[in-house]
Design a protein around this motif. Sequence first.
Motif, PDB file in Angstrom:
ATOM      1  N   ASN A  19      33.701  15.673  75.502  1.00 51.55           N
ATOM      2  CA  ASN A  19      32.727  16.662  75.021  1.00 51.55           C
ATOM      3  C   ASN A  19      31.824  16.110  73.919  1.00 51.55           C
ATOM      4  O   ASN A  19      31.575  16.759  72.890  1.00 51.55           O
ATOM      5  N   ILE A  20      31.336  14.897  74.130  1.00 52.90           N
ATOM      6  CA  ILE A  20      30.455  14.261  73.147  1.00 52.90           C
ATOM      7  C   ILE A  20      29.004  14.585  73.482  1.00 52.90           C
ATOM      8  O   ILE A  20      28.547  14.364  74.611  1.00 52.90           O
ATOM      9  N   GLU A  21      28.297  15.128  72.503  1.00 54.35           N
ATOM     10  CA  GLU A  21      26.905  15.504  72.704  1.00 54.35           C
ATOM     11  C   GLU A  21      26.007  14.279  72.580  1.00 54.35           C
ATOM     12  O   GLU A  21      26.113  13.508  71.631  1.00 54.35           O
ATOM     13  N   TYR A  27      22.263   8.556  73.317  1.00 50.84           N
ATOM     14  CA  TYR A  27      22.521   8.386  71.890  1.00 50.84           C
ATOM     15  C   TYR A  27      23.266   9.622  71.389  1.00 50.84           C
ATOM     16  O   TYR A  27      22.840  10.758  71.648  1.00 50.84           O
ATOM     17  N   VAL A  28      24.378   9.400  70.714  1.00 51.94           N
ATOM     18  CA  VAL A  28      25.162  10.516  70.209  1.00 51.94           C
ATOM     19  C   VAL A  28      24.463  11.134  69.004  1.00 51.94           C
ATOM     20  O   VAL A  28      23.644  10.495  68.344  1.00 51.94           O
ATOM     21  N   ASN A  34      30.889   8.260  68.050  1.00 56.02           N
ATOM     22  CA  ASN A  34      30.800   6.999  68.775  1.00 56.02           C
ATOM     23  C   ASN A  34      31.824   5.977  68.305  1.00 56.02           C
ATOM     24  O   ASN A  34      31.824   4.842  68.791  1.00 56.02           O
ATOM     25  N   LEU A  35      32.686   6.362  67.356  1.00 52.60           N
ATOM     26  CA  LEU A  35      33.613   5.421  66.754  1.00 52.60           C
ATOM     27  C   LEU A  35      35.058   5.875  66.910  1.00 52.60           C
ATOM     28  O   LEU A  35      35.358   7.069  66.884  1.00 52.60           O
ATOM     29  N   PHE A  36      35.937   4.887  67.012  1.00 55.70           N
ATOM     30  CA  PHE A  36      37.371   5.167  67.113  1.00 55.70           C
ATOM     31  C   PHE A  36      37.903   5.815  65.842  1.00 55.70           C
ATOM     32  O   PHE A  36      38.726   6.733  65.891  1.00 55.70           O
ATOM     33  N   LYS A  58      20.719   1.959  66.332  1.00 58.97           N
ATOM     34  CA  LYS A  58      21.339   1.422  67.537  1.00 58.97           C
ATOM     35  C   LYS A  58      22.807   1.790  67.686  1.00 58.97           C
ATOM     36  O   LYS A  58      23.304   1.936  68.800  1.00 58.97           O
ATOM     37  N   MET A  59      23.528   1.915  66.569  1.00 61.30           N
ATOM     38  CA  MET A  59      24.955   2.192  66.665  1.00 61.30           C
ATOM     39  C   MET A  59      25.251   3.579  67.224  1.00 61.30           C
ATOM     40  O   MET A  59      26.369   3.882  67.622  1.00 61.30           O
ATOM     41  N   LEU A  60      24.245   4.426  67.274  1.00 56.70           N
ATOM     42  CA  LEU A  60      24.424   5.766  67.844  1.00 56.70           C
ATOM     43  C   LEU A  60      24.443   5.745  69.370  1.00 56.70           C
ATOM     44  O   LEU A  60      24.834   6.732  69.998  1.00 56.70           O
TER      45      LEU A  60
END
Length: 261
Positions: A19-21, A27-28, A34-36, A58-60
């Motif tokens: 359920n990640i938007e 891109y989150v 986006n990270l553990f 970019k990390m998104l």
Amino acid sequence: MTFINSVMQKLDDWSKQHNIEMDEDCYVRELKSNLFQQLKEETRDEFIEADGNELSGKMLALHSSSALAINFFEPMRTAPSNTAKLFGSNSHMDSFKFESKHRVITTAANLDFEFYGKHYSIAVEAKFLEPYRKRPSFIFSPAYFSSKNSGIWDNLRICRNLAESNPGYQYLDAAQLVKHIVGLSRTYGTQKKFTLVYLWYGEKDFSECRTHQNEIEDFTEKINPEISFCAYTYQDMFKKIQETNICTPKHVRYLGERYFQ
């Protein structure tokens, strides 16, 4: 189906399961999605000090190379000697750093991360899907070959020959690797040994990845008489952590579900 499409489909399936938007470009909306785990303070500081503005850009991306590197290695950064063993090292490592910099001529080349020992370092250039998106350019400015900068090629005759002749690789960014070698050599000289590692993501079922592999082998054969260089896939690394207790089961499960289905 292309390799990129296959991987993006798996990432999209993973994001929906959790359920990640995301926006239409994958891109989150929030970095934590986006990270553990929450970024360690030292990791955040290292990216803030770097040139890429990764944290807010970019990390998104679900397909972010820096997010993959962080998700894979940040939980292990507090044990650099043990983590360096994944790269074949038995040397003691004092520290680990994301976004390490080494000056080439007037600017610095950023490596994705580096292990630092007293007499030996392992510098890593890590890739996810970017090699398969755009053919790498092979460009060296005239400054690399000017007489006033001739010293940057001291003990790097093979590297200079490579810089003066485009090998024509389709996926491997050889120019970037040669520039990293120049930067590392300028930093360490003859006082400290180093190995440059190319860490990449690929599956042998896809022709793009097989070609990438062949290019890496060709580059390795050319460069290794002069420089300690080696390559591993993230898939290699994942198998290694599955066989050891260097990572928690939760961490291994996260990586497996997201990147190595």
